[in-house]
Scaffold this motif. Sequence first.
Motif, PDB file in Angstrom:
ATOM      1  N   ASN A   1       4.092  -4.850 -11.562  1.00  0.00           N
ATOM      2  CA  ASN A   1       4.509  -3.459 -11.727  1.00  0.00           C
ATOM      3  C   ASN A   1       5.162  -2.965 -10.429  1.00  0.00           C
ATOM      4  O   ASN A   1       4.555  -2.218  -9.676  1.00  0.00           O
ATOM      5  CB  ASN A   1       3.294  -2.607 -12.091  1.00  0.00           C
ATOM      6  N   PRO A   2       6.398  -3.380 -10.150  1.00  0.00           N
ATOM      7  CA  PRO A   2       7.033  -2.986  -8.897  1.00  0.00           C
ATOM      8  C   PRO A   2       7.299  -1.484  -8.825  1.00  0.00           C
ATOM      9  O   PRO A   2       7.554  -0.853  -9.850  1.00  0.00           O
ATOM     10  CB  PRO A   2       8.352  -3.748  -8.868  1.00  0.00           C
ATOM     11  N   PRO A   3       7.221  -0.912  -7.620  1.00  0.00           N
ATOM     12  CA  PRO A   3       7.535   0.502  -7.468  1.00  0.00           C
ATOM     13  C   PRO A   3       9.041   0.743  -7.603  1.00  0.00           C
ATOM     14  O   PRO A   3       9.833  -0.186  -7.524  1.00  0.00           O
ATOM     15  CB  PRO A   3       7.064   0.824  -6.043  1.00  0.00           C
ATOM     16  N   GLN A   4       9.407   1.999  -7.783  1.00  0.00           N
ATOM     17  CA  GLN A   4      10.812   2.356  -7.931  1.00  0.00           C
ATOM     18  C   GLN A   4      11.523   2.340  -6.585  1.00  0.00           C
ATOM     19  O   GLN A   4      10.904   2.467  -5.521  1.00  0.00           O
ATOM     20  CB  GLN A   4      10.932   3.751  -8.525  1.00  0.00           C
TER      21      GLN A   4
ATOM     22  N   LYS B   1       0.851  -1.191   0.000  1.00  0.00           N
ATOM     23  CA  LYS B   1       0.000   0.000   0.000  1.00  0.00           C
ATOM     24  C   LYS B   1       0.886   1.239   0.000  1.00  0.00           C
ATOM     25  O   LYS B   1       1.696   1.419   0.902  1.00  0.00           O
ATOM     26  CB  LYS B   1      -0.895  -0.002   1.241  1.00  0.00           C
ATOM     27  N   MET B   2       0.713   2.078  -1.043  1.00  0.00           N
ATOM     28  CA  MET B   2       1.543   3.267  -1.196  1.00  0.00           C
ATOM     29  C   MET B   2       0.669   4.461  -1.553  1.00  0.00           C
ATOM     30  O   MET B   2      -0.475   4.296  -1.993  1.00  0.00           O
ATOM     31  CB  MET B   2       2.573   3.042  -2.313  1.00  0.00           C
ATOM     32  N   LEU B   3       1.210   5.668  -1.396  1.00  0.00           N
ATOM     33  CA  LEU B   3       0.473   6.879  -1.760  1.00  0.00           C
ATOM     34  C   LEU B   3       0.122   6.893  -3.238  1.00  0.00           C
ATOM     35  O   LEU B   3      -0.940   7.348  -3.629  1.00  0.00           O
ATOM     36  CB  LEU B   3       1.292   8.131  -1.416  1.00  0.00           C
ATOM     37  N   GLY B   4       0.999   6.367  -4.079  1.00  0.00           N
ATOM     38  CA  GLY B   4       0.781   6.349  -5.525  1.00  0.00           C
ATOM     39  C   GLY B   4      -0.151   5.241  -5.992  1.00  0.00           C
ATOM     40  O   GLY B   4      -0.392   5.109  -7.188  1.00  0.00           O
ATOM     41  N   GLY B   5      -0.647   4.418  -5.097  1.00  0.00           N
ATOM     42  CA  GLY B   5      -1.526   3.313  -5.455  1.00  0.00           C
ATOM     43  C   GLY B   5      -1.020   1.989  -4.925  1.00  0.00           C
ATOM     44  O   GLY B   5       0.173   1.820  -4.706  1.00  0.00           O
ATOM     45  N   ASP B   6      -1.947   1.083  -4.711  1.00  0.00           N
ATOM     46  CA  ASP B   6      -1.605  -0.225  -4.161  1.00  0.00           C
ATOM     47  C   ASP B   6      -1.139  -1.180  -5.255  1.00  0.00           C
ATOM     48  O   ASP B   6      -1.527  -1.055  -6.412  1.00  0.00           O
ATOM     49  CB  ASP B   6      -2.825  -0.840  -3.458  1.00  0.00           C
ATOM     50  N   ARG B   7      -0.314  -2.141  -4.858  1.00  0.00           N
ATOM     51  CA  ARG B   7       0.146  -3.199  -5.762  1.00  0.00           C
ATOM     52  C   ARG B   7      -0.180  -4.541  -5.111  1.00  0.00           C
ATOM     53  O   ARG B   7       0.179  -4.788  -3.962  1.00  0.00           O
ATOM     54  CB  ARG B   7       1.653  -3.136  -5.990  1.00  0.00           C
ATOM     55  N   ASP B   8      -0.863  -5.400  -5.852  1.00  0.00           N
ATOM     56  CA  ASP B   8      -1.099  -6.766  -5.408  1.00  0.00           C
ATOM     57  C   ASP B   8       0.049  -7.629  -5.881  1.00  0.00           C
ATOM     58  O   ASP B   8       0.599  -7.420  -6.966  1.00  0.00           O
ATOM     59  CB  ASP B   8      -2.414  -7.312  -5.976  1.00  0.00           C
ATOM     60  N   GLY B   9       0.423  -8.610  -5.073  1.00  0.00           N
ATOM     61  CA  GLY B   9       1.506  -9.507  -5.459  1.00  0.00           C
ATOM     62  C   GLY B   9       1.680 -10.626  -4.459  1.00  0.00           C
ATOM     63  O   GLY B   9       0.730 -11.011  -3.776  1.00  0.00           O
ATOM     64  N   ARG B  10       2.906 -11.129  -4.362  1.00  0.00           N
ATOM     65  CA  ARG B  10       3.211 -12.245  -3.479  1.00  0.00           C
ATOM     66  C   ARG B  10       4.529 -11.989  -2.770  1.00  0.00           C
ATOM     67  O   ARG B  10       5.452 -11.420  -3.330  1.00  0.00           O
ATOM     68  CB  ARG B  10       3.313 -13.546  -4.266  1.00  0.00           C
TER      69      ARG B  10
ATOM     70  N   TRP C   1      15.550  -1.890  -3.695  1.00  0.00           N
ATOM     71  CA  TRP C   1      15.927  -2.306  -5.047  1.00  0.00           C
ATOM     72  C   TRP C   1      14.668  -2.749  -5.773  1.00  0.00           C
ATOM     73  O   TRP C   1      13.680  -3.124  -5.145  1.00  0.00           O
ATOM     74  CB  TRP C   1      16.983  -3.415  -5.058  1.00  0.00           C
ATOM     75  N   ALA C   2      14.709  -2.689  -7.089  1.00  0.00           N
ATOM     76  CA  ALA C   2      13.563  -3.122  -7.899  1.00  0.00           C
ATOM     77  C   ALA C   2      14.051  -3.597  -9.253  1.00  0.00           C
ATOM     78  O   ALA C   2      15.048  -3.102  -9.776  1.00  0.00           O
ATOM     79  CB  ALA C   2      12.565  -1.976  -8.064  1.00  0.00           C
ATOM     80  N   ASN C   3      13.350  -4.596  -9.798  1.00  0.00           N
ATOM     81  CA  ASN C   3      13.599  -5.032 -11.167  1.00  0.00           C
ATOM     82  C   ASN C   3      12.255  -5.154 -11.876  1.00  0.00           C
ATOM     83  O   ASN C   3      11.263  -4.600 -11.404  1.00  0.00           O
ATOM     84  CB  ASN C   3      14.430  -6.320 -11.215  1.00  0.00           C
ATOM     85  N   GLU C   4      12.178  -5.874 -12.980  1.00  0.00           N
ATOM     86  CA  GLU C   4      10.951  -5.929 -13.778  1.00  0.00           C
ATOM     87  C   GLU C   4       9.780  -6.600 -13.070  1.00  0.00           C
ATOM     88  O   GLU C   4       8.630  -6.283 -13.333  1.00  0.00           O
ATOM     89  CB  GLU C   4      11.193  -6.678 -15.099  1.00  0.00           C
ATOM     90  N   LYS C   5      10.057  -7.568 -12.208  1.00  0.00           N
ATOM     91  CA  LYS C   5       8.976  -8.359 -11.617  1.00  0.00           C
ATOM     92  C   LYS C   5       8.952  -8.388 -10.086  1.00  0.00           C
ATOM     93  O   LYS C   5       8.091  -9.021  -9.503  1.00  0.00           O
ATOM     94  CB  LYS C   5       9.057  -9.811 -12.121  1.00  0.00           C
ATOM     95  N   SER C   6       9.904  -7.736  -9.422  1.00  0.00           N
ATOM     96  CA  SER C   6       9.915  -7.788  -7.964  1.00  0.00           C
ATOM     97  C   SER C   6      10.685  -6.607  -7.385  1.00  0.00           C
ATOM     98  O   SER C   6      11.342  -5.861  -8.103  1.00  0.00           O
ATOM     99  CB  SER C   6      10.501  -9.106  -7.464  1.00  0.00           C
ATOM    100  N   CYS C   7      10.586  -6.469  -6.071  1.00  0.00           N
ATOM    101  CA  CYS C   7      11.333  -5.423  -5.375  1.00  0.00           C
ATOM    102  C   CYS C   7      11.680  -5.933  -3.980  1.00  0.00           C
ATOM    103  O   CYS C   7      11.051  -6.843  -3.448  1.00  0.00           O
ATOM    104  CB  CYS C   7      10.539  -4.126  -5.305  1.00  0.00           C
ATOM    105  N   GLY C   8      12.692  -5.319  -3.399  1.00  0.00           N
ATOM    106  CA  GLY C   8      13.110  -5.657  -2.048  1.00  0.00           C
ATOM    107  C   GLY C   8      12.787  -4.517  -1.111  1.00  0.00           C
ATOM    108  O   GLY C   8      13.025  -3.350  -1.432  1.00  0.00           O
TER     109      GLY C   8
END
Length: 132
Positions: A54-57, A30-39, A77-84
């Motif tokens: 669509n991982p955040p920056q 959950k972020m100010l710019g919008g939520d992201r669903d994932g795993r 960190w972030a790449n095309e399919k995940s973030c840390g």
Amino acid sequence: MALFQKLPTMNAEERRTVQRYSVDCEAKLKMLGGDRDGRLSDLSEAGARFETDNPPQEGVSGLLAWRGHEYFGKVVWANEKSCGLVFERPIPHKIVAETCEVVEVQAGPVANFGNIPVAKRGRRASLVSSQD
């Protein structure tokens, strides 16, 4: 006397101070710019790996939510399919252990040995047997 000394480089494994655990459960960032669903794909007391289309920056902060838990963190960190993410404060080990206990596994067919083709003898095997 050197004011700026080059420090020895450490790889990511050496920098980690807590054990990471593989997990697989639904989560939401959950972020100010919008939520992201994932795993969640791994979790520790210090942070998590969040997989999403669509991982955040890097640098974005948000609230990571899964199985009734919510913890604030920052994307490091972030790449095309995940973030840390690194959590603002370490989460209790009990929460990590509880998340690791329940791993969602998709059921699928078990391999049937009758459906696996038998390998044919290759050229090398034919040459060896013909020389005998």
